[in-house]
Each structure stands twice: as structure tokens, then as C-alpha cells.
Design a protein around this motif. Structure first.
Motif, mmCIF file in Angstrom:
data_model
loop_
_atom_site.group_PDB
_atom_site.id
_atom_site.type_symbol
_atom_site.label_atom_id
_atom_site.label_comp_id
_atom_site.label_asym_id
_atom_site.label_seq_id
_atom_site.Cartn_x
_atom_site.Cartn_y
_atom_site.Cartn_z
ATOM 1 N N ALA A 173 -7.319 -2.536 0.427
ATOM 2 C CA ALA A 173 -6.802 -2.276 -0.919
ATOM 3 C C ALA A 173 -5.479 -2.997 -1.160
ATOM 4 N N ASP A 174 -5.269 -3.439 -2.402
ATOM 5 C CA ASP A 174 -3.982 -4.043 -2.763
ATOM 6 C C ASP A 174 -2.853 -3.024 -2.694
ATOM 7 N N ALA A 175 -3.148 -1.809 -3.133
ATOM 8 C CA ALA A 175 -2.111 -0.772 -3.218
ATOM 9 C C ALA A 175 -2.280 0.245 -2.095
ATOM 10 N N ARG A 176 -1.151 0.779 -1.644
ATOM 11 C CA ARG A 176 -1.215 1.815 -0.623
ATOM 12 C C ARG A 176 0.023 2.692 -0.695
ATOM 13 N N ARG A 177 -0.125 3.887 -0.144
ATOM 14 C CA ARG A 177 1.012 4.786 0.023
ATOM 15 C C ARG A 177 1.381 4.844 1.503
ATOM 16 N N LEU A 178 2.625 5.147 1.781
ATOM 17 C CA LEU A 178 3.075 5.263 3.159
ATOM 18 C C LEU A 178 2.460 6.501 3.797
ATOM 19 N N GLU A 179 1.871 6.321 4.955
ATOM 20 C CA GLU A 179 1.324 7.440 5.707
ATOM 21 C C GLU A 179 2.341 7.912 6.738
ATOM 22 N N ASN A 180 2.029 9.026 7.388
ATOM 23 C CA ASN A 180 2.975 9.589 8.358
ATOM 24 C C ASN A 180 3.326 8.596 9.450
ATOM 25 N N ARG A 181 2.343 7.825 9.891
ATOM 26 C CA ARG A 181 2.620 6.869 10.962
ATOM 27 C C ARG A 181 3.552 5.751 10.472
ATOM 28 N N ASP A 182 3.445 5.385 9.192
ATOM 29 C CA ASP A 182 4.349 4.376 8.632
ATOM 30 C C ASP A 182 5.778 4.896 8.594
ATOM 31 N N LEU A 183 5.921 6.143 8.149
ATOM 32 C CA LEU A 183 7.248 6.741 8.062
ATOM 33 C C LEU A 183 7.857 6.936 9.439
#
Length: 550
Positions: A173-183
Motif C-alpha cells: 500500500a502507498d499509505a500506512r500507519r505506524l505499528e507498535n514495532r515501528d514505534l
């Protein structure tokens, strides 16, 4: 008292150090009653979408140095005054340079078949003075050897100067939200990850671009075509000419969608007879101090009114669309934050100052000028060769930092400029002492997804102007959505790309941060003053947080 063994002393000291952040967070008070009022106003009666709509759909593009920026500044002042803010005014950072506004670009492929082409001119490049028709040629012009090779062969031509963009299918996907692992990954600081800027290479490229402009003009090239870095019709476009008065401008420079550019490139590379018509109209040349301004407004404090808590975002944008995610969303959120504080009946001890900056897209010009005037500045260099260079290419320091009247009075500056996504936390800019404070302030918003404080530094936003002179400056962590993949500096940077719920959440978090900073007993903790900038003579590179992206 019995003397402790060295082992026990070391363990005790270690335990004490690890307990300090938790202890500091426990001691940092939050105003639950105020937060409740702010939540009620934000979640039930938000006006952030209205601010955002006016900036994007009604005012539109707000290029620095253009009437569009003035229209936005005038509107913002009127709205801020209607909420009862005081000392609402603009401060110019002129002289900026010549104005430039894009009216239209009509591009049509004539042969080997007819088709309309979507294109957008690079800012500060000229128009065509009406419709013109010309042949298209592919010419690599990336070195002085290339210029010699093509000398005398390009007069009256439309020149394609970029390699075609390699196209790949979209498998994610072009768009994404930050997940727990990203944070969680964001909370890990890697000292080796700081960007290094190669000043020698950047200076060489800057000098070559001047030679290229002279070559294109001497050869009487009609226009140049450039490929967008995006696909699916998205055109990423910024500046291409100079906004400085008196500097030579290149011919008309147009950015095409990658699909159109690649197709025309393939035809021209096969020596097909490719012809095109261009009709590009721009307005440029006017200079006005009203076109290069910052907007300032205050909520006055009480017993600590001489101290200041600042919040801000940049009001200017590029010209390819309406500057929605970059950065009307940030402006709308910051304006809504001060409205929430007014509606909640908040009485600040420190003065709260909102700043809407101009010139961010040209190198943080507005915030840097304001900081230099009121906070801290270094002497101007007497080296003529340095003065002629843009700030990002100047090496070394012109002199020691000179502190101004507000340096010790600003508790912190909070910025929002990473798109239209909701706030997930904040970059603490390696300020260890402030980390537990921010963790305490974020705790009431864990249910809204904001709970991460990282010691990482981030750059490329107006908070850098403050951090660079020793004043705490911070940028919030935001969900990326499709900011870098689709909207950042593109023709898709429009109203529809920003979810209302994200701006509502962001304005609530910002309002609470500002309130707690304003009424805190002490100013926020500061890092040591920055060391004087030194060039690395071994490889002519420089470590710089100012150029970083998260």
C-alpha cells in the motif's frame, strides 16, 4: 556509616540512574480537569476541518514570495483575532526575491500521434510567451563533457534531460500507519545513523547547475522536460529557477508524469520524429515584503508572562497543488490548538506564541530569520564566496553565537510538519531530561494512539532553527499515511488526502502539551549549548541533523 564496596556502589548508582526517568515522570503533574475540557471541545466541536478547507480549497497554493502566501497570512490574522489572540501581526523576512505564480501549462504531443500531456513547470522558470511548437530530443547534460558534446545542436529544441523512471508494480500500500514495532524501533537511537552531507559534492553540483543554465540559454533551448519521481500520474515538482533578483533563469522547465515522460523518451531515443506544443503561462517579477512573511499571535501569560511557549507550522507551500499535507494540515492543527485553549478557558502563566512561518520550503527562511532577530545569531561572513552560496553549502562558522533577548525566555518550540497523519509521539532531540516529562504529558492520550517518546533527532522542519541555537525545539511523530509516497511536494497534495480524525487528535495533543509547558513551574530542561559548526577536513563532509528525515 559503613563504607560500600565498589561493586555495591556501582550497582546502586546504576539503579538510581534507571529510576530517575520514572521518578521524574511521577513528579510531573498533569491537569486532568483541563485535559477533560480540551477533549470535550476537540472531539465534539472541532473546527480544524474548516481552517484546513479555507487554506486548501479557497486560498490554494502559497509559494513563498507570491500573493498566495499573503492571502493566507491575511486570512490567518483575521481568524486569530476573532478568537481573542493578541499582538497578531506579520513580520517580513524580505528581501526574499522575485514572485512567481503558475497559471497554466498546456502540453500536447503532436507526432507520432496526438495526445494531451499533463505537466507542471518548476517554480521560478519562465513561461513560453504563448503556444510554441518544437521537436523533442534526448540529451544527457550531466557533465561539462556532455555540454561540449551537444554544443550547437539544441537550438529551438525541447530537451529531455532525465533518464526514464524504472516502473515497478505496487505490491504494498502507498499509505500506512505506524505499528507498535515501528514505534518501538523509533525509540532505539543509532549514533551511526546520523546523515553525513558531502559539501564538496553538493558544491560541485551547485556550480555545475549555473553552467548548465548558461549553456541552455546560450544554445537557445526552448524548454527542458523532466521526469517525476512518482507514478500513477503523480507529479512531484519544486523549484527549478532562482528567486533571487538579477540571477539568470533557465528556459521553461516542465515536470511530466513518469508514464508520459517514459513514453516520449522511448520514442525520441528511437529517433522517431517527436513533436510537441507547449503553452506555459506564469506571472513573475514582482517583489513585495508582504509576500515573505511570518504570522505571529499571542495568548498572554500572567505571573510568568515574560517567558514564552511557542508552537508553529509553515504556511508556505509548493505550487503543484494546494499544499494540504505540506503544510496546511500542520497550520490548521496549530491554529485549532490555540482555539481549543481559548474555548477551554485556559489561563496560561507563560505567554503562548503561535508562529506560522513563510519560506520553509526554501530552507527554513522564515523561522531562521525570526530566530536570528530575536533569539540568537552568528555574525555574517565577510567571505564573498560564502555569501553567494545558499546556507546549506556554507562551511564552517562565521563567528560565535550571539544571544538575543528571547534566548533564555523561550521554554520550548513545538512544530508540526510531517504530513496530515495523527500524532503518535514526539522526538525529544537527545534531551534526556525532557523525555520523562513528555512521557507524562502523553499518558492521557494513549487511547488515541499517542504514547511514544524517542531521543532520536529529526530534521527538515522549523524546529531545527531553534534547536540549532540551544533553545528546545521539537517535532511530533506522525503517522506517515501516503506523505512521502504520494503527496509530499506533488500535484496530489490536496484536501482529500488528510483524514479529519487525524487532525482532531493532533490538535488535542498539541493543545495539552502547550498548556502544560505554559503552566509548568520551571522552563523545560535544555541540552548543552551547540558547539560551533566545524567542517570535516578529511572527507569534506559534515554531520547534520538539520537535513535528516526520520
Amino acid at each position: 556509616m559503613k563504607q560500600l564496596t565498589p561493586w555495591f556502589s556501582a550497582v546502586s548508582l546504576s539503579l538510581m540512574m534507571f529510576s530517575l526517568p520514572a521518578q521524574a515522570a511521577a513528579e510531573e503533574k498533569t491537569d486532568a480537569e483541563l485535559i477533560t475540557r480540551l477533549r470535550e471541545e476537540a472531539l465534539q466541536h472541532s473546527q480544524v476541518q474548516d481552517h484546513f478547507s479555507v487554506l486548501t480549497d479557497e486560498i490554494g497554493a502559497r509559494l513563498t514570495g507570491s500573493p498566495g502566501l499573503k492571502r493566507a497570512a491575511d486570512w490567518a490574522q483575521t481568524r486569530l483575532r476573532s478568537w481573542g489572540l493578541e499582538k497578531v501581526h506579520t513580520e517580513s523576512f524580505a528581501p526574499f526575491g522575485v514572485s512567481w505564480e503558475f497559471e497554466h501549462a498546456r502540453v500536447r504531443l503532436l507526432s507520432p500521434f496526438a495526445q494531451d500531456i499533463v505537466a507542471i513547470p518548476k517554480a521560478w522558470t519562465p513561461g513560453t510567451n504563448g503556444p510554441v511548437q518544437a521537436k523533442v530530443v534526448v540529451a544527457k547534460l550531466s557533465s561539462e563533457e556532455d555540454l561540449s558534446k551537444w554544443q550547437g545542436k539544441l537550438a529551438g529544441m525541447v530537451v529531455m534531460v532525465d533518464e526514464p523512471l524504472a516502473m515497478k508494480p505496487h505490491l504494498s500500500a502507498d499509505a500506512r500507519r505506524l505499528e507498535n514495532r515501528d514505534l518501538e524501533e523509533l525509540t532505539k537511537v543509532d549514533p551511526d545513523a546520523l546523515p553525513r552531507r558531502d559539501l564538496a559534492a553538493a558544491l560541485k553540483q551547485f556550480q555545475f547547475q549555473k553552467k548548465l543554465v548558461a549553456f541552455l540559454n546560450n544554445e537557445k533551448v526552448l524548454a527542458t522536460l523532466h521526469v517525476s519521481r512518482g507514478d500513477d500520474g503523480t507529479i512531484f515538482v519544486q523549484g527549478g529557477g532562482s528567486y533571487k533578483k538579477g540571477e539568470a533563469q533557465p528556459p521553461t522547465a516542465l515536470v511530466l508524469s513518469s508514464e508520459s515522460y517514459n513514453r516520449i523518451y522511448r520514442l525520441a531515443a528511437k529517433k522517431q520524429a517527436v513533436e510537441i506544443t507547449l503553452d506555459v503561462k506564469v506571472r513573475s517579477g514582482e517583489e513585495s515584503p508582504d509576500y515573505a512573511v511570518n504570522v505571529l499571535a499571542d495568548i498572554p501569560g500572567s505571573d510568568k508572562k515574560d517567558e514564552i511557549v511557542m508552537l508553529g507550522a509553515h504556511l508556505d507551500s509548493w505550487h503543484g497543488a494546494t499544499g494540504a499535507t505540506d503544510n496546511a494540515a500542520g497550520v490548521a492543527v496549530m491554529m485549532e490548538a490555540v482555539r481549543l485553549l481559548r474555548e477551554a478557558g485556559f489561563k496560561p502563566r507563560r505567554t503562548i506564541r503561535l508562529a506560522l512561518w513563510g519560506g520553509e520550503e526554501q530552507g527554513l527562511l522564515g523561522s531562521r530569520a525570526w530566530v536570528q532577530q530575536w533569539v540568537a545569531a552568528r555574525p555574517e561572513s565577510s567571505d564573498a564566496s560564502q555569501k553567494d552560496l545558499p546556507s546549506y553549502l556554507r562551511s564552517g562558522s562565521a563567528g560565535p553565537l550571539q544571544l538575543k533577548s528571547l534566548h533564555g525566555k523561550i521554554s520550548a518550540y513545538f512544530n508540526l510538519d510531517n504530513g496530515g497523519g495523527r500524532i503518535r509521539g514526539i522526538y525529544a532531540e537527545n534531551n534526556v531530561a525532557v523525555k520523562p516529562v513528555f512521557e507524562s504529558w502523553l499518558a492521557p492520550f494513549a487511547d488515541l494512539g499517542a504514547n511514544t517518546v524517542t531521543l532520536r533527532r529529526t530534521g527538515s522542519t522549523d524546529h531545527v532553527s531553534f534547536d540549532a541555537v540551544g533553545v528546545p525545539g521539537f517535532q511530533f511523530i506522525q503517522d506517515p499515511l501516503d506523505y512521502m509516497s504520494r503527496t509530499h511536494h506533488s500535484n496530489m497534495d490536496v484536501y482529500d488526502k488528510v483524514p479529519k480524525a487525524d487532525m482532531v487528535q493532533a490538535s488535542l495533543v498539541v493543545a495539552s502539551f502547550i498548556a502544560h509547558a505554559a503552566n509548568r513551574s520551571d522552563l523545560l530542561p535544555r541540552k548543552p549549548m551547540p558547539k560551533e559548526k566545524k567542517e570535516n577536513k578529511e572527507n569534506n563532509t559534515e554531520t547534520s541533523a538539520a537535513s535528516a528525515r526520520p
